[in-house]
Scaffold this active site. Structure first.
Site, PDB file in Angstrom:
ATOM      1  N   SER A 183      -0.354 -27.326   6.053  1.00  0.00           N
ATOM      2  CA  SER A 183      -1.630 -26.673   6.327  1.00  0.00           C
ATOM      3  C   SER A 183      -2.661 -27.752   6.639  1.00  0.00           C
ATOM      4  O   SER A 183      -2.539 -28.891   6.160  1.00  0.00           O
ATOM      5  CB  SER A 183      -2.078 -25.900   5.078  1.00  0.00           C
ATOM      6  OG  SER A 183      -3.415 -25.464   5.206  1.00  0.00           O
ATOM      7  N   TYR A 211      -4.796 -25.256  -3.901  1.00  0.00           N
ATOM      8  CA  TYR A 211      -4.049 -25.120  -2.639  1.00  0.00           C
ATOM      9  C   TYR A 211      -4.062 -26.432  -1.853  1.00  0.00           C
ATOM     10  O   TYR A 211      -3.022 -26.890  -1.365  1.00  0.00           O
ATOM     11  CB  TYR A 211      -4.666 -23.979  -1.820  1.00  0.00           C
ATOM     12  CG  TYR A 211      -3.930 -23.655  -0.542  1.00  0.00           C
ATOM     13  CD1 TYR A 211      -2.742 -22.918  -0.570  1.00  0.00           C
ATOM     14  CD2 TYR A 211      -4.416 -24.067   0.697  1.00  0.00           C
ATOM     15  CE1 TYR A 211      -2.063 -22.616   0.604  1.00  0.00           C
ATOM     16  CE2 TYR A 211      -3.750 -23.770   1.874  1.00  0.00           C
ATOM     17  CZ  TYR A 211      -2.577 -23.036   1.824  1.00  0.00           C
ATOM     18  OH  TYR A 211      -1.906 -22.743   3.002  1.00  0.00           O
TER      19      TYR A 211
HETATM   20  P1  NAP Z   1       1.827 -14.440   2.956  1.00  0.00           P
HETATM   21  O1  NAP Z   1       1.747 -13.389   3.979  1.00  0.00           O
HETATM   22  O2  NAP Z   1       1.035 -14.297   1.713  1.00  0.00           O
HETATM   23  O3  NAP Z   1       3.382 -14.634   2.583  1.00  0.00           O
HETATM   24  C1  NAP Z   1       3.772 -15.505   1.558  1.00  0.00           C
HETATM   25  C2  NAP Z   1       5.256 -15.341   1.293  1.00  0.00           C
HETATM   26  O4  NAP Z   1       5.633 -16.233   0.226  1.00  0.00           O
HETATM   27  C3  NAP Z   1       5.635 -13.936   0.841  1.00  0.00           C
HETATM   28  O5  NAP Z   1       6.904 -13.600   1.347  1.00  0.00           O
HETATM   29  C4  NAP Z   1       5.706 -14.081  -0.678  1.00  0.00           C
HETATM   30  O6  NAP Z   1       6.540 -13.060  -1.215  1.00  0.00           O
HETATM   31  C5  NAP Z   1       6.307 -15.477  -0.784  1.00  0.00           C
HETATM   32  N1  NAP Z   1       6.120 -16.134  -2.073  1.00  0.00           N
HETATM   33  C6  NAP Z   1       4.957 -16.382  -2.723  1.00  0.00           C
HETATM   34  N2  NAP Z   1       5.203 -16.972  -3.888  1.00  0.00           N
HETATM   35  C7  NAP Z   1       6.565 -17.123  -3.986  1.00  0.00           C
HETATM   36  C8  NAP Z   1       7.432 -17.660  -4.958  1.00  0.00           C
HETATM   37  N3  NAP Z   1       6.969 -18.151  -6.139  1.00  0.00           N
HETATM   38  N4  NAP Z   1       8.767 -17.665  -4.719  1.00  0.00           N
HETATM   39  C9  NAP Z   1       9.253 -17.162  -3.563  1.00  0.00           C
HETATM   40  N5  NAP Z   1       8.478 -16.632  -2.601  1.00  0.00           N
HETATM   41  C10 NAP Z   1       7.145 -16.608  -2.822  1.00  0.00           C
HETATM   42  O7  NAP Z   1       1.444 -15.869   3.530  1.00  0.00           O
HETATM   43  P2  NAP Z   1       1.625 -16.544   4.987  1.00  0.00           P
HETATM   44  O8  NAP Z   1       0.297 -16.639   5.591  1.00  0.00           O
HETATM   45  O9  NAP Z   1       2.774 -15.944   5.729  1.00  0.00           O
HETATM   46  O10 NAP Z   1       1.993 -18.017   4.490  1.00  0.00           O
HETATM   47  C11 NAP Z   1       3.253 -18.629   4.716  1.00  0.00           C
HETATM   48  C12 NAP Z   1       3.070 -20.138   4.567  1.00  0.00           C
HETATM   49  O11 NAP Z   1       2.157 -20.601   5.569  1.00  0.00           O
HETATM   50  C13 NAP Z   1       2.486 -20.574   3.222  1.00  0.00           C
HETATM   51  O12 NAP Z   1       3.121 -21.762   2.784  1.00  0.00           O
HETATM   52  C14 NAP Z   1       1.029 -20.842   3.553  1.00  0.00           C
HETATM   53  O13 NAP Z   1       0.442 -21.754   2.665  1.00  0.00           O
HETATM   54  C15 NAP Z   1       1.165 -21.391   4.959  1.00  0.00           C
HETATM   55  N6  NAP Z   1      -0.070 -21.326   5.764  1.00  0.00           N
HETATM   56  C16 NAP Z   1      -0.621 -20.136   6.093  1.00  0.00           C
HETATM   57  C17 NAP Z   1      -1.776 -20.106   6.868  1.00  0.00           C
HETATM   58  C18 NAP Z   1      -2.440 -18.808   7.284  1.00  0.00           C
HETATM   59  O14 NAP Z   1      -3.450 -18.868   7.985  1.00  0.00           O
HETATM   60  N7  NAP Z   1      -1.908 -17.656   6.930  1.00  0.00           N
HETATM   61  C19 NAP Z   1      -2.368 -21.300   7.299  1.00  0.00           C
HETATM   62  C20 NAP Z   1      -1.768 -22.505   6.952  1.00  0.00           C
HETATM   63  C21 NAP Z   1      -0.621 -22.496   6.190  1.00  0.00           C
HETATM   64  P3  NAP Z   1       6.461 -12.614  -2.783  1.00  0.00           P
HETATM   65  O15 NAP Z   1       5.003 -12.467  -3.112  1.00  0.00           O
HETATM   66  O16 NAP Z   1       7.251 -11.347  -2.839  1.00  0.00           O
HETATM   67  O17 NAP Z   1       7.112 -13.706  -3.542  1.00  0.00           O
END
Ligand code: NAP
Length: 249
Positions: free
Chosen positions: A140, A153
């Site tokens: 990120s 974070y």
């Molecule tokens: P999201 O929609 O909240 O999805 C997060 C996923 O991680 C879900 O499938 C969740 O499922 C799973 N998860 C969370 N805690 C977990 C655990 N302890 N064990 C196993 N699975 C777990 O988020 P996203 O935006 O797709 O984010 C995906 C990645 O991209 C993350 O690493 C995030 O930091 C990164 N990112 C996102 C953005 C953005 O703008 N969205 C920007 C930069 C980086 P459960 O809750 O069922 O476990």
């Protein structure tokens, strides 16, 4: 396109958002994919929608023993692992350091940093034994820039960026390709939580200005192909014009 035919991938956090998109695209390109998330029903539903090339397990990546079991189950089901998409992550707690809950802060690091290490620790011996493997740690911009209310974070993602560097150092010359991948600000449930917080500039970005998940999926899956070999050891970012041009965006 079936350029990933025969490959075996493990995608963490595959129940929604970027992880779901990556799992779908990897399978569409021919890979067999194990999808994991804490919500077993949600991740099973995604796997079912993909079809026979996908399987799902409920997994909390912060539980090392459970991670080892799931990596073993993946190997039994599909064979040796070629690709790890280390994507599971949480944004919480969104709170000022002075008033933050220590347990919630620790839980973030337990998932975003230690959880990511756990999965690498479990898959790396097999990859090293096979002399090949691709690891993508979802990074990120927050790894490099502090944002108010996101101390956990930002710290966890900064640690993950260093873990990516450490993997590159320790596995040099042994067939392992490792990348950080910064997806940009994408339209997922994580951004719903961020908007609701009202904290810092990211929460003020209107939903309509967020990038589509499909763009980030394209960048992430590109890293799984030999075309990205020269990016090994770097943090590829969707904010980087040169990277976007390489993937045709
Ligand atoms: P999201 O929609 O909240 O999805 C997060 C996923 O991680 C879900 O499938 C969740 O499922 C799973 N998860 C969370 N805690 C977990 C655990 N302890 N064990 C196993 N699975 C777990 O988020 P996203 O935006 O797709 O984010 C995906 C990645 O991209 C993350 O690493 C995030 O930091 C990164 N990112 C996102 C953005 C953005 O703008 N969205 C920007 C930069 C980086 P459960 O809750 O069922 O476990």
């Amino acid at each position: 396109m079936d350029d990933l035919k025969g490959k075996v991938a493990l995608v963490t956090g595959a129940s929604r958002g970027l992880g779901e998109g990556a799992a779908r695209e990897l399978a569409a390109r021919g890979a067999s994919v194990m999808l994991v998330a804490r919500d077993g029903a949600a991740v099973a539903a995604v796997a079912q929608g993909i079809g026979e090339r996908a399987a799902a397990e409920a997994l909390d990546v912060s539980d090392y023993a459970a991670v080892e079991r799931v990596v073993g189950a993946t190997r039994s089901r599909f064979g040796a692992l070629d690709i790890l998409v280390n994507n599971a992550g949480v944004i919480e707690p969104i709170a000022a350091i002075a008033t933050s809950d220590p347990a919630a802060w620790a839980r973030n690091i337990q998932i975003n940093l230690i959880g990511a290490y756990n999965v690498v620790r479990a898959v790396l011996p097999g990859m090293l034994a096979g002399g090949a493997g691709t690891i993508i740690d979802v990074s990120s911009g927050a790894a490099y820039r502090p944002l108010e209310g996101w101390s956990a974070y930002c710290s966890g993602k900064a640690g993950l960026a260093m873990l990516t560097n450490a993997i590159a150092l320790e596995t040099a010359g042994q067939g392992i390709r490792v990348f950080g991948f910064s997806p940009g600000t994408i339209d997922t449930e994580m951004q719903v939580k961020i908007r609701a917080s009202g904290m810092n500039v990211i929460s003020k970005i209107p939903r309509g200005d967020l990038l589509p998940v499909a763009h980030a999926v394209r960048g992430l899956v590109y890293l799984c192909t030999p075309a990205a070999d020269d990016l090994h050891g770097t943090d590829a970012s969707m904010r980087d014009d040169a990277f976007r041009a390489r993937i045709g965006l």
